[in-house]
Design an enzyme around this catalytic site. Structure first.
Site, PDB file in Angstrom:
ATOM      1  CB  CYS A  76      37.992  49.496  38.488  1.00  0.00           C
ATOM      2  SG  CYS A  76      37.806  48.915  40.324  1.00  0.00           S
ATOM      3  CG  HIS A  77      42.544  53.656  36.838  1.00  0.00           C
ATOM      4  ND1 HIS A  77      42.159  54.063  38.020  1.00  0.00           N
ATOM      5  CD2 HIS A  77      42.524  54.797  36.234  1.00  0.00           C
ATOM      6  CE1 HIS A  77      41.958  55.337  38.273  1.00  0.00           C
ATOM      7  NE2 HIS A  77      42.185  55.740  37.052  1.00  0.00           N
ATOM      8  CG  MET A 113      38.727  48.129  43.800  1.00  0.00           C
ATOM      9  SD  MET A 113      37.529  47.585  45.097  1.00  0.00           S
ATOM     10  CE  MET A 113      36.145  46.984  44.316  1.00  0.00           C
ATOM     11  CD  GLU A 114      42.317  45.629  39.909  1.00  0.00           C
ATOM     12  OE1 GLU A 114      42.125  46.383  39.007  1.00  0.00           O
ATOM     13  OE2 GLU A 114      42.472  45.860  40.944  1.00  0.00           O
ATOM     14  CG  ASP A 128      28.030  27.421  38.830  1.00  0.00           C
ATOM     15  OD1 ASP A 128      26.696  27.128  38.631  1.00  0.00           O
ATOM     16  OD2 ASP A 128      29.078  26.769  37.995  1.00  0.00           O
TER      17      ASP A 128
END
Length: 170
Positions: A76-77, A113-114, A128
């Site tokens: 990824c950039h 992707m982000e 969590d």
């Protein structure tokens, strides 16, 4: 392998050259969910989870994750993100929390992707925060639902409705 832009002519991984591409406004929306026991969802909605305010922590985790995507996904950039929104929609009927991340930039490559990373890490943060009361939670259905900008144009996943009611939007 001509359709895989992250592979060179020898089949080796590479980071795609985007320097010659025009900078355009880009947006991606991803969604996912965390399924849980009904009692766990009640604790979240009542603000009674021992570790604290679940949606606030998960929102910050998702935002931070979107910014760290190039450190987690090797090809990824690094991008200048101009906006990141992470929202939650409790679904008591199905005993789950739905998560949506919207990421924006003006640049030479997309932010899919982000957005996917933001949703995934927000889901992990919910897990969590609640694992002490429910170890049987399931994270799933992480998917891209919208993408716009760039040469490939607009993608809209069929069957995805716009969200009208969300939790933790203040």
């Amino acid at each position: 392998m001509s359709g895989l832009t992250h592979l060179d002519e020898r089949g080796q991984a590479r980071m795609v050259e985007v320097g010659g591409k025009e900078a355009t406004r880009r947006e991606a929306v991803a969604r996912g969910e965390v399924s849980m026991r009904p009692e766990t969802l009640e604790l979240i909605l009542g603000g009674k989870v021992p570790k604290g305010e679940v949606f606030g922590v998960a929102r910050v985790a998702g935002i931070m994750a979107a910014k760290k995507t190039p450190e987690l996904i090797p090809l990824c950039h690094p991008l200048m993100l101009t906006g990141i929104d992470v929202q939650f929609r409790p679904d008591p009927e199905r005993s789950r929390v739905e998560i949506e991340a919207r990421v924006r930039t003006t640049g030479q490559t997309g932010v899919e992707m982000e957005a996917l990373t933001a949703v995934t890490v927000a889901a992990l943060a919910i897990y969590d925060m609640c694992k002490a009361v429910d170890r049987e939670m399931v994270i799933g259905a992480v998917r891209l639902v919208h993408k716009s900008g760039g040469k490939s144009g607009v993608f809209e996943r069929k069957g995805e409705e716009a969200w009208t009611e969300m939790q933790g939007t203040e």
